[in-house]
Motif scaffolding. Sequence first.
Motif, PDB file in Angstrom:
ATOM      1  N   GLU A 109     -24.158  16.745  -1.762  1.00 17.83           N
ATOM      2  CA  GLU A 109     -25.396  16.569  -0.996  1.00 17.83           C
ATOM      3  C   GLU A 109     -25.651  15.087  -0.738  1.00 17.83           C
ATOM      4  N   LEU A 110     -25.921  14.766   0.556  1.00 17.50           N
ATOM      5  CA  LEU A 110     -26.101  13.381   0.958  1.00 17.50           C
ATOM      6  C   LEU A 110     -27.531  13.039   1.347  1.00 17.50           C
ATOM      7  N   GLY A 111     -28.328  14.042   1.731  1.00 16.14           N
ATOM      8  CA  GLY A 111     -29.690  13.738   2.132  1.00 16.14           C
ATOM      9  C   GLY A 111     -30.436  14.945   2.643  1.00 16.14           C
ATOM     10  N   GLY A 142     -24.653  17.516   3.802  1.00 11.43           N
ATOM     11  CA  GLY A 142     -23.681  16.965   2.866  1.00 11.43           C
ATOM     12  C   GLY A 142     -22.280  17.093   3.405  1.00 11.43           C
ATOM     13  N   ARG A 143     -21.311  16.776   2.581  1.00 13.93           N
ATOM     14  CA  ARG A 143     -19.903  16.906   2.947  1.00 13.93           C
ATOM     15  C   ARG A 143     -19.207  17.795   1.928  1.00 13.93           C
ATOM     16  N   VAL A 179     -22.794   7.873  -1.107  1.00 19.62           N
ATOM     17  CA  VAL A 179     -22.820   8.393  -2.474  1.00 19.62           C
ATOM     18  C   VAL A 179     -23.589   9.706  -2.516  1.00 19.62           C
ATOM     19  N   ALA A 180     -23.001  10.720  -3.119  1.00 22.49           N
ATOM     20  CA  ALA A 180     -23.658  12.020  -3.238  1.00 22.49           C
ATOM     21  C   ALA A 180     -24.766  11.952  -4.280  1.00 22.49           C
ATOM     22  N   ARG A 181     -25.891  12.590  -3.975  1.00 27.64           N
ATOM     23  CA  ARG A 181     -26.991  12.600  -4.938  1.00 27.64           C
ATOM     24  C   ARG A 181     -26.937  13.829  -5.840  1.00 27.64           C
ATOM     25  N   SER A 182     -26.158  14.830  -5.423  1.00 23.81           N
ATOM     26  CA  SER A 182     -25.953  16.027  -6.251  1.00 23.81           C
ATOM     27  C   SER A 182     -24.807  16.830  -5.665  1.00 23.81           C
ATOM     28  N   HIS A 183     -24.319  17.817  -6.421  1.00 29.15           N
ATOM     29  CA  HIS A 183     -23.243  18.687  -5.953  1.00 29.15           C
ATOM     30  C   HIS A 183     -23.657  20.143  -6.140  1.00 29.15           C
ATOM     31  N   HIS A 184     -23.214  21.005  -5.203  1.00 28.20           N
ATOM     32  CA  HIS A 184     -23.609  22.409  -5.242  1.00 28.20           C
ATOM     33  C   HIS A 184     -22.444  23.308  -4.847  1.00 28.20           C
ATOM     34  N   LYS A 185     -22.392  24.467  -5.441  1.00 29.14           N
ATOM     35  CA  LYS A 185     -21.417  25.462  -5.032  1.00 29.14           C
ATOM     36  C   LYS A 185     -21.831  26.045  -3.686  1.00 29.14           C
TER      37      LYS A 185
END
Length: 282
Positions: free
Chosen positions: A24-26, A15-16, A43-49
């Motif tokens: 998260e990108l893949g 991810g970036r 496009v991000a599929r989710s975000h994480h700390k």
Amino acid sequence: MRFVSYLRDGAVRHGRIEGDLIAELGDGDLQKLVESGLSTKDVARSHHKPEAVALLAPLQRPGKLLAAAANYQDHVTETGGEPLDKSRLSPRLFLKPPTSIVGPGATIPLPGVSHEVDWEAELAVVIGRTARNVGEAEALDYVAGYMASNDVSARSMDYGFERDTDDKAVWFFDWLAGKWCDGFAPLGPWLLSADEAGDPQAIPVRLDVNGVTKQHGSTKDMIFSVAELIAHASRLMTLEPGDVILTGTPSGVGAATGEYLKAGDEMTVDLGPLGTLRNTVA
């Protein structure tokens, strides 16, 4: 833009970094993203700390992991070498195996074949598109981004037999073998895209051991620039997306003073915008 590979829920993802979160990108590491071109539009599929994931080396198994030997004059002279005349030399490249790659925070095992393990903070270059016989003027156009790295090195090898120290052929083999051990190529913590990294010859290079600064230099002091290294390597072989080139280390290595790593030591590599790469020796 900063791109990362990490472990989440038992699987490798990439991810970036967006502010305080990872988008998260893949699945898998950054290899496929490098091949398709690092983009901020995915496009991000989710975000994480960040604390919810475990960062890995941005590229786990690049097709080639190249490294440049003796590419800073002060490092050459500190270990007893003569001043080098660049006009009469070509870059000296060698390979490190993918099994030497570890990520930020990983523990580096001291090998049983050496008691003289050393550090080498370096700028790592990631190739973004296929390069063959490229010129120096266009070489940086083939770069996807840059990472911090540490070319950990065993300065001597013990194979269980007495070595003839006058045998230069044996010494040269040992020098190569000392680069190949497991864990001897920490990479990370992220891959900074080339468009945001700026001039690769203006990056600070610093390494601390247990909080004490051992190396403090700049990529401006390279004998052969990043562009020259890429151009030269592309004359010898086809460079492919995801290939990594370590570009040499400045002065301050342990071999110059006889100080080597021991179990429990922590190495901290700091390359300014490329982040801080920490690894412990065990």
